[in-house]
Design a protein around this motif. Structure first.
Motif, PDB file in Angstrom:
ATOM      1  N   LEU A  46       0.831  -1.186   0.000  1.00  0.00           N
ATOM      2  CA  LEU A  46       0.000   0.000   0.000  1.00  0.00           C
ATOM      3  C   LEU A  46       0.878   1.253   0.000  1.00  0.00           C
ATOM      4  O   LEU A  46       2.002   1.229   0.529  1.00  0.00           O
ATOM      5  N   PRO A  47       0.373   2.344  -0.547  1.00  0.00           N
ATOM      6  CA  PRO A  47       1.132   3.598  -0.501  1.00  0.00           C
ATOM      7  C   PRO A  47       1.403   4.026   0.938  1.00  0.00           C
ATOM      8  O   PRO A  47       0.543   3.887   1.814  1.00  0.00           O
ATOM      9  N   PRO A  55      -2.361  11.506   4.039  1.00  0.00           N
ATOM     10  CA  PRO A  55      -1.650  10.953   2.884  1.00  0.00           C
ATOM     11  C   PRO A  55      -1.482   9.442   3.026  1.00  0.00           C
ATOM     12  O   PRO A  55      -1.713   8.870   4.094  1.00  0.00           O
ATOM     13  N   GLY A  56      -1.076   8.781   1.962  1.00  0.00           N
ATOM     14  CA  GLY A  56      -0.803   7.355   2.041  1.00  0.00           C
ATOM     15  C   GLY A  56      -2.061   6.531   2.175  1.00  0.00           C
ATOM     16  O   GLY A  56      -3.017   6.691   1.409  1.00  0.00           O
ATOM     17  N   ARG A  61     -17.233   0.021   6.162  1.00  0.00           N
ATOM     18  CA  ARG A  61     -16.673  -0.351   4.851  1.00  0.00           C
ATOM     19  C   ARG A  61     -17.434   0.357   3.729  1.00  0.00           C
ATOM     20  O   ARG A  61     -16.839   0.830   2.758  1.00  0.00           O
ATOM     21  N   ALA A  62     -18.756   0.442   3.867  1.00  0.00           N
ATOM     22  CA  ALA A  62     -19.553   1.135   2.852  1.00  0.00           C
ATOM     23  C   ALA A  62     -19.347   2.646   2.905  1.00  0.00           C
ATOM     24  O   ALA A  62     -19.355   3.326   1.870  1.00  0.00           O
ATOM     25  N   ARG A  63     -19.151   3.172   4.095  1.00  0.00           N
ATOM     26  CA  ARG A  63     -19.018   4.625   4.266  1.00  0.00           C
ATOM     27  C   ARG A  63     -17.659   5.134   3.802  1.00  0.00           C
ATOM     28  O   ARG A  63     -17.537   6.278   3.345  1.00  0.00           O
ATOM     29  N   TYR A  64     -16.612   4.304   3.926  1.00  0.00           N
ATOM     30  CA  TYR A  64     -15.251   4.731   3.611  1.00  0.00           C
ATOM     31  C   TYR A  64     -14.620   3.769   2.607  1.00  0.00           C
ATOM     32  O   TYR A  64     -13.766   2.946   2.956  1.00  0.00           O
ATOM     33  N   PRO A  65     -15.003   3.862   1.341  1.00  0.00           N
ATOM     34  CA  PRO A  65     -14.482   2.917   0.340  1.00  0.00           C
ATOM     35  C   PRO A  65     -12.984   3.039   0.100  1.00  0.00           C
ATOM     36  O   PRO A  65     -12.371   2.093  -0.410  1.00  0.00           O
ATOM     37  N   ALA A  66     -12.366   4.163   0.454  1.00  0.00           N
ATOM     38  CA  ALA A  66     -10.929   4.334   0.237  1.00  0.00           C
ATOM     39  C   ALA A  66     -10.092   3.706   1.350  1.00  0.00           C
ATOM     40  O   ALA A  66      -8.858   3.609   1.220  1.00  0.00           O
ATOM     41  N   VAL A  67     -10.730   3.279   2.412  1.00  0.00           N
ATOM     42  CA  VAL A  67     -10.021   2.676   3.543  1.00  0.00           C
ATOM     43  C   VAL A  67      -9.844   1.181   3.288  1.00  0.00           C
ATOM     44  O   VAL A  67     -10.734   0.520   2.731  1.00  0.00           O
ATOM     45  N   HIS A  68      -8.730   0.640   3.700  1.00  0.00           N
ATOM     46  CA  HIS A  68      -8.439  -0.785   3.513  1.00  0.00           C
ATOM     47  C   HIS A  68      -8.839  -1.542   4.783  1.00  0.00           C
ATOM     48  O   HIS A  68      -8.181  -1.427   5.824  1.00  0.00           O
ATOM     49  N   PHE A  69      -9.902  -2.323   4.692  1.00  0.00           N
ATOM     50  CA  PHE A  69     -10.384  -3.135   5.809  1.00  0.00           C
ATOM     51  C   PHE A  69      -9.866  -4.556   5.600  1.00  0.00           C
ATOM     52  O   PHE A  69     -10.277  -5.252   4.675  1.00  0.00           O
ATOM     53  N   PHE A  99       1.167  -4.359  13.024  1.00  0.00           N
ATOM     54  CA  PHE A  99       1.702  -3.233  13.793  1.00  0.00           C
ATOM     55  C   PHE A  99       3.067  -2.810  13.247  1.00  0.00           C
ATOM     56  O   PHE A  99       3.342  -1.623  13.065  1.00  0.00           O
ATOM     57  N   SER A 100       3.938  -3.771  13.014  1.00  0.00           N
ATOM     58  CA  SER A 100       5.305  -3.476  12.583  1.00  0.00           C
ATOM     59  C   SER A 100       5.348  -2.853  11.198  1.00  0.00           C
ATOM     60  O   SER A 100       6.229  -2.042  10.902  1.00  0.00           O
ATOM     61  N   ALA A 101       4.405  -3.241  10.336  1.00  0.00           N
ATOM     62  CA  ALA A 101       4.387  -2.700   8.978  1.00  0.00           C
ATOM     63  C   ALA A 101       3.847  -1.280   8.927  1.00  0.00           C
ATOM     64  O   ALA A 101       4.126  -0.539   7.984  1.00  0.00           O
ATOM     65  N   ALA A 102       3.064  -0.891   9.939  1.00  0.00           N
ATOM     66  CA  ALA A 102       2.443   0.436   9.929  1.00  0.00           C
ATOM     67  C   ALA A 102       3.461   1.514  10.296  1.00  0.00           C
ATOM     68  O   ALA A 102       4.461   1.262  10.975  1.00  0.00           O
ATOM     69  N   ASP A 103       3.178   2.725   9.855  1.00  0.00           N
ATOM     70  CA  ASP A 103       4.008   3.870  10.222  1.00  0.00           C
ATOM     71  C   ASP A 103       3.496   4.559  11.486  1.00  0.00           C
ATOM     72  O   ASP A 103       4.286   5.077  12.274  1.00  0.00           O
ATOM     73  N   VAL A 104       2.179   4.564  11.670  1.00  0.00           N
ATOM     74  CA  VAL A 104       1.569   5.155  12.863  1.00  0.00           C
ATOM     75  C   VAL A 104       0.333   4.338  13.215  1.00  0.00           C
ATOM     76  O   VAL A 104      -0.435   3.946  12.323  1.00  0.00           O
ATOM     77  N   PHE A 105       0.143   4.080  14.507  1.00  0.00           N
ATOM     78  CA  PHE A 105      -1.089   3.477  15.003  1.00  0.00           C
ATOM     79  C   PHE A 105      -1.988   4.608  15.489  1.00  0.00           C
ATOM     80  O   PHE A 105      -1.593   5.402  16.351  1.00  0.00           O
ATOM     81  N   VAL A 106      -3.190   4.699  14.932  1.00  0.00           N
ATOM     82  CA  VAL A 106      -4.132   5.764  15.291  1.00  0.00           C
ATOM     83  C   VAL A 106      -5.236   5.165  16.164  1.00  0.00           C
ATOM     84  O   VAL A 106      -5.912   4.214  15.766  1.00  0.00           O
TER      85      VAL A 106
END
Length: 350
Positions: free
Chosen positions: A184-185, A210-211, A226-234, A247-254
């Protein structure tokens, strides 16, 4: 000591409360105690909790629970959750004059007030009634101790939290780990946990970042979000090493939740070397302090998420290493030792 934990939160449920009791039971056994956990899986008839089909509730557990308790004859009984098993265990112990402890895990009053606009005082009164039946209520943080004491709960004892630093470790540092396995970007902003209304996920998923925004987990709000946010990766439900992998692959945990008693996932992310962006609310504040070096806490969650990109990942890991499950379990053990042991020859009260 023979310790019985009667809990409505248990496997196959996946959440922070279940993880706490799984790890606590493992450490208590390693310390030489005999531990029996009585969860919904021990009862032949269960029903899904309203709105949470993956959470099973035992139906009329009283008689079977009594038999399980009497077969084990524990020295100490801990009753953490205000569900059917918890209520049945409370009633059994009160009738038999057996001392027991409880612990506080869910801010029902805050949730009802914030999400429904009513019911908070009633929920707080019900929780106070439940927990005051025991000899002590264990709480995780300074904030909870102050709030519950002021609300008439007690006696209150501290029982902190910890993180499995071996299971949750910085896999980015290992030679065979592919940090780009998500394809993913970047930057990747991750939420990992239950996908349910009380987690306030709109506050994260609606951000202009971004990303990529990624959600790992399952729950009753998944289809709607999932229906409300189609640009999000579920990415759905994950377990075991796969949690540390994400966790390790992510840049930030929100972490957008406002209703946490602690927020174990914050420590799990830091243990993997991933910085945190969260709201300045109880839970994150208690773990991290008001001006943490390993996280950014702000009501402007977008600014916090972007600023967290600059945090040193090694500092995150060092911070998490200060939270020991051994010491956490010793604290739980000491709390049990401070109350009288159960006796089995007292008359049953009406």
């Amino acid at each position: 000591m023979r310790i019985l934990i009667a809990t409505d939160a248990w496997t196959p449920q996946i959440n922070g409360v279940v993880r706490v009791f799984q790890v606590t039971a493992e450490h208590l056994r390693a310390f030489g105690h005999e531990v029996e956990v009585v969860g919904p899986d021990r009862f032949p008839l269960t029903l899904p909790a309203p709105g949470y089909p993956e959470v099973r509730l035992a139906v009329a557990p009283g008689r079977r629970l009594a038999r399980l308790i009497e077969a084990f004859r524990p020295d100490a009984i801990h009753v953490p959750v205000e569900g059917p098993i918890g209520l049945a265990a409370r009633r059994y112990c009160r009738r038999r004059g057996i001392p027991f402890t409880t612990s506080f895990h869910t801010r029902f009053a805050d949730y009802f007030e914030k999400r429904l606009g009513r019911g908070g005082s009633l929920a707080l009164a019900a929780q106070r009634w439940f927990h005051r039946g025991g000899r002590a209520i264990m709480v995780q943080t300074d904030t909870l101790e102050r709030q519950l004491t002021a609300s008439g709960f007690g006696p209150v004892r501290r029982w902190g939290r910890a993180v499995d630093t071996q299971g949750f470790r910085p896999l980015r540092d290992e030679p065979d780990f592919d940090a780009d396995f998500l394809a993913l970007p970047r930057p990747i902003f991750l939420y990992l946990g239950r996908v349910s209304p009380e987690k306030n996920l709109d506050a994260f998923l609606g951000l202009d970042l971004p990303g990529s925004r990624v959600v790992v987990g399952d729950g009753p709000a998944l289809a709607t979000l999932r229906a409300r946010y189609p640009a999000v990766h579920f990415l759905g439900y994950r377990t075991g090493r796969d949690l540390a992998r994400h966790f390790s692959a992510a840049d930030v945990f929100v972490f957008p939740s406002r209703f946490e008693t602690f927020g174990l996932v914050v420590l799990e992310s830091l243990s993997c070397g991933t910085p945190v962006a969260a709201l300045p609310v109880p839970g994150p504040l208690d773990i991290l302090g008001p001006t943490p070096l390993v996280a950014r806490l702000s009501e402007d969650l977008r600014a916090a998420a972007l600023d967290a990109l600059s945090i040193d990942r090694e500092a995150c890991r060092r911070f998490a290493e200060g939270f020991s499950w051994e010491e956490c379990t010793r604290e739980f053990e000491r709390n049990l030792e401070l109350i009288p042991a159960a006796t089995w020859d007292a008359p049953i009260r009406g």
